[in-house]
Scaffold this active site. Structure first.
Site, short mmCIF file in Angstrom:
data_model
loop_
_atom_site.label_atom_id
_atom_site.label_comp_id
_atom_site.label_asym_id
_atom_site.label_seq_id
_atom_site.Cartn_x
_atom_site.Cartn_y
_atom_site.Cartn_z
N HIS A 125 0.77 -1.40 -0.28
CA HIS A 125 0.02 -0.19 -0.02
C HIS A 125 1.10 1.59 0.02
CE1 HIS A 125 -3.62 3.20 1.78
NE2 HIS A 125 -2.28 2.93 1.79
N GLU A 126 1.88 1.09 0.68
CA GLU A 126 2.39 2.84 1.19
C GLU A 126 3.66 2.68 -0.87
OE1 GLU A 126 2.05 4.12 2.55
OE2 GLU A 126 1.23 3.20 4.59
N HIS A 129 1.17 4.17 -2.72
CA HIS A 129 0.63 6.10 -2.97
C HIS A 129 2.43 6.70 -3.37
CE1 HIS A 129 -1.90 6.67 -0.12
NE2 HIS A 129 -1.39 6.13 1.09
N GLU A 187 -6.30 6.52 -1.23
CA GLU A 187 -5.98 6.03 -0.09
C GLU A 187 -7.25 4.24 -0.58
OE1 GLU A 187 -4.26 5.26 2.96
OE2 GLU A 187 -3.15 6.90 2.63
#
Length: 266
Positions: A125-126, A129, A187
């Site tokens: 997920h990071e 981003h 997100e």
């Protein structure tokens, strides 16, 4: 009215000169150069390392093992970026990503991510981003919103206490109507990108849902959805489940290709 045209022209000019596309195919506004943001990310990461104590070496190796497995399946240009991850001693269940490939995970989140696959969903997920240039997009949206409000205030002659009050209300409208929903979109997009990345690396994507079940079990007060920068836990799980068929297919291909990461949890 003339001031409406001014706002439209200013916003359109910025949009035309800085349109890009995210990894999921979404149109983006990116006004900053990558070099500028990468430098800012490097400086912020250095400050984090000064302000927060580092976790033990075993936890650092664990996070690095998971991150390296995911970075290895990135496209060559992104793979060759100087990715760095650190684990910090903090009870807060949090992780972050900065432009330039700098990532941090708190020990509080390691306690909730019970397996390497669950940690992979966090790290994927990071990385999502960073790949989607969300920091650039967020700064660019804030900049364009402020320019539009400034032009609006000047052109409409909104001066004095009454004008200040109205501009304050317009600013709140921009915050809750533009900025926060935009952050929720980031997100959700990072969830999708991260799910694909962890599956490509050979981590079980079903662990992403299990992670959010763990997060939900932690409880804690949350602001109303429309005031939050993040989707609700339930919405995140629904979004992940909607992508799970594709993710499982990618996972099976990765396993058949011999990608079977083994990162012992300390």
């Amino acid at each position: 009215m003339r001031w409406i045209r001014c706002v439209a022209v200013a916003t359109l000019a910025m949009t035309i000169t800085a349109c890009t596309t995210s990894p999921t195919g979404r149109q983006q506004l990116t006004l900053m150069s990558d070099a500028q943001l990468n430098q800012m990310g490097q400086e912020a990461f250095a400050q984090y390392q000064q302000d927060l104590p580092a976790a033990g070496q075993a936890q650092q190796r664990y996070a690095q093992c998971v991150a390296s497995a995911i970075v290895d399946v990135l496209p060559e240009r992104e793979r060759n970026q100087d990715w760095q991850i650190r684990v910090f001693e903090s009870e807060q269940a949090n992780a972050f990503a900065l432009p330039g490939g700098y990532m941090g995970v708190n020990t509080g989140l390691l306690a909730i991510a019970e397996t390497q696959d669950q940690l992979a969903s966090v790290i994927g997920h990071e990385i999502g981003h960073v790949l989607a240039r969300h920091a650039n997009e967020r700064v660019s949206t804030q900049t364009s919103t402020q320019v539009a409000l400034s032009v609006l205030g000047s052109a409409a002659g909104l001066q004095g206490p009454g004008g200040d009050q109205l501009m304050g209300a317009l600013g709140l409208g921009a915050q809750y109507g533009i900025m926060l929903p935009f952050s929720r979109r980031h997100e959700s997009e990072a969830d999708v990108i991260g799910l694909r990345l962890m599956a490509d690396a050979g981590f079980d994507p079903r662990a992403s849902v299990a992670l959010w079940e763990n997060m939900s079990a932690q409880g804690g007060a949350r602001p109303p959805e429309w005031m939050s920068t993040h989707p609700s836990h339930g919405q995140r799980m629904q979004g992940l489940q909607a992508e799970m068929g594709n993710a499982m297919a990618r996972y099976e291909q990765a396993r058949q290709a011999g990608r079977t990461p083994n990162c012992p949890r300390p």
